[in-house]
Design a protein around this motif. Structure first.
Motif, PDB file in Angstrom:
ATOM      1  N   PHE A 154       0.863  -1.180   0.000  1.00 50.19           N
ATOM      2  CA  PHE A 154       0.000   0.000   0.000  1.00 50.19           C
ATOM      3  C   PHE A 154       0.895   1.223   0.000  1.00 50.19           C
ATOM      4  CE2 PHE A 154      -4.618  -0.054   1.417  1.00 50.19           C
ATOM      5  CZ  PHE A 154      -4.913  -1.211   0.726  1.00 50.19           C
ATOM      6  N   PRO A 155       0.562   2.265  -0.764  1.00 53.65           N
ATOM      7  CA  PRO A 155       1.356   3.493  -0.704  1.00 53.65           C
ATOM      8  C   PRO A 155       0.935   4.360   0.485  1.00 53.65           C
ATOM      9  CG  PRO A 155      -0.357   3.736  -2.339  1.00 53.65           C
ATOM     10  CD  PRO A 155      -0.467   2.334  -1.809  1.00 53.65           C
ATOM     11  N   ILE A 156       1.919   4.979   1.123  1.00 51.56           N
ATOM     12  CA  ILE A 156       1.653   5.976   2.157  1.00 51.56           C
ATOM     13  C   ILE A 156       2.509   7.191   1.828  1.00 51.56           C
ATOM     14  CG2 ILE A 156       1.792   6.563   4.612  1.00 51.56           C
ATOM     15  CD1 ILE A 156       1.242   3.683   5.278  1.00 51.56           C
ATOM     16  N   CYS A 157       1.894   8.381   1.860  1.00 47.91           N
ATOM     17  CA  CYS A 157       2.580   9.643   1.534  1.00 47.91           C
ATOM     18  C   CYS A 157       2.790  10.459   2.806  1.00 47.91           C
ATOM     19  CB  CYS A 157       1.750  10.463   0.549  1.00 47.91           C
ATOM     20  SG  CYS A 157       1.432   9.620  -0.994  1.00 47.91           S
ATOM     21  N   PHE A 158       3.995  10.995   2.945  1.00 48.62           N
ATOM     22  CA  PHE A 158       4.369  11.784   4.118  1.00 48.62           C
ATOM     23  C   PHE A 158       4.723  13.203   3.681  1.00 48.62           C
ATOM     24  CE2 PHE A 158       5.331   7.426   4.970  1.00 48.62           C
ATOM     25  CZ  PHE A 158       5.044   7.229   6.317  1.00 48.62           C
ATOM     26  N   GLU A 159       4.164  14.184   4.372  1.00 45.87           N
ATOM     27  CA  GLU A 159       4.545  15.569   4.143  1.00 45.87           C
ATOM     28  C   GLU A 159       5.528  15.966   5.252  1.00 45.87           C
ATOM     29  OE1 GLU A 159       2.516  19.915   3.440  1.00 45.87           O
ATOM     30  OE2 GLU A 159       1.653  18.600   4.959  1.00 45.87           O
ATOM     31  N   LEU A 160       6.727  16.405   4.853  1.00 44.18           N
ATOM     32  CA  LEU A 160       7.736  16.867   5.804  1.00 44.18           C
ATOM     33  C   LEU A 160       7.906  18.366   5.605  1.00 44.18           C
ATOM     34  CD1 LEU A 160      10.096  13.869   5.276  1.00 44.18           C
ATOM     35  CD2 LEU A 160       8.875  14.382   7.376  1.00 44.18           C
ATOM     36  N   LEU A 161       7.636  19.132   6.662  1.00 44.83           N
ATOM     37  CA  LEU A 161       7.679  20.593   6.597  1.00 44.83           C
ATOM     38  C   LEU A 161       9.044  21.113   7.021  1.00 44.83           C
ATOM     39  CD1 LEU A 161       4.246  21.070   8.353  1.00 44.83           C
ATOM     40  CD2 LEU A 161       4.689  21.218   5.903  1.00 44.83           C
TER      41      LEU A 161
END
Length: 177
Positions: A154-161
């Protein structure tokens, strides 16, 4: 084996071949070594610089999802998150087309009972490695949009600020276990 000499053009330049002699090894031919030295030395000198440039991006290692017993709508994801860069990062949104909600949780023991506590935000200092593992910090995945038993990943997307307000998105395929 070659019986006659000849010329062959390669990406290293033109190589002159000749009929081999008994006990002759072209790998130790001085002309061959000089040519290889002139062509490969610049590549060997620049390789560490290129490696440093590519390692400044955040990394997610060994990602996997552990599925719960049938009919339960929550799963847990584990991995290692690394910030090899020179600036702090804050974990922002986490999304997946396979789940309605993804939160960071930490398992804690209170009065002898294991409980999960939501972590609203996670800061990654430069060079820091954070382990998401069973019995510790993990991603809580809830509300299946797709049946996870039908997929291998499964794909999981992470936003890193970043501190300047910009963000970096990472997408990783998490193995279903």
């Amino acid at each position: 084996m070659l019986s006659e000499g000849g010329k062959k053009s390669t990406f290293l330049g033109t190589i002159t071949t000749r009929a081999p002699r008994t006990g002759d090894n072209p790998a130790f031919d001085s002309h061959f070594l000089r040519t290889m030295h002139r062509r490969l030395l610049p590549l060997l000198l620049i390789a560490p610089l290129l490696a440093c440039c590519f390692q400044s991006e955040p990394q997610i290692l060994n990602p996997y999802i552990v599925l719960p017993p049938p009919r339960m709508q929550m799963a847990a994801a584990y991995f290692e998150l690394i910030n090899p860069g020179k600036e702090s990062l804050r974990l922002g949104r986490i999304q997946s087309p396979g789940f309605k909600s993804i939160e960071i949780h930490r398992s804690v023991i209170e009065k002898g009972i294991s409980r999960m506590r939501r972590i609203p935000t996670l800061e990654l200092q430069p060079g820091q490695r954070v382990q998401f593992e069973p019995g510790g910090m993990h991603l809580m995945l809830s509300g299946y949009r797709k049946d996870p038993t039908e997929y291998l990943t499964f794909p999981i997307c992470f936003e890193l600020l970043k501190a300047d307000g910009s963000s970096v998105w990472l997408e990783r395929q998490f193995e279903i276990r």
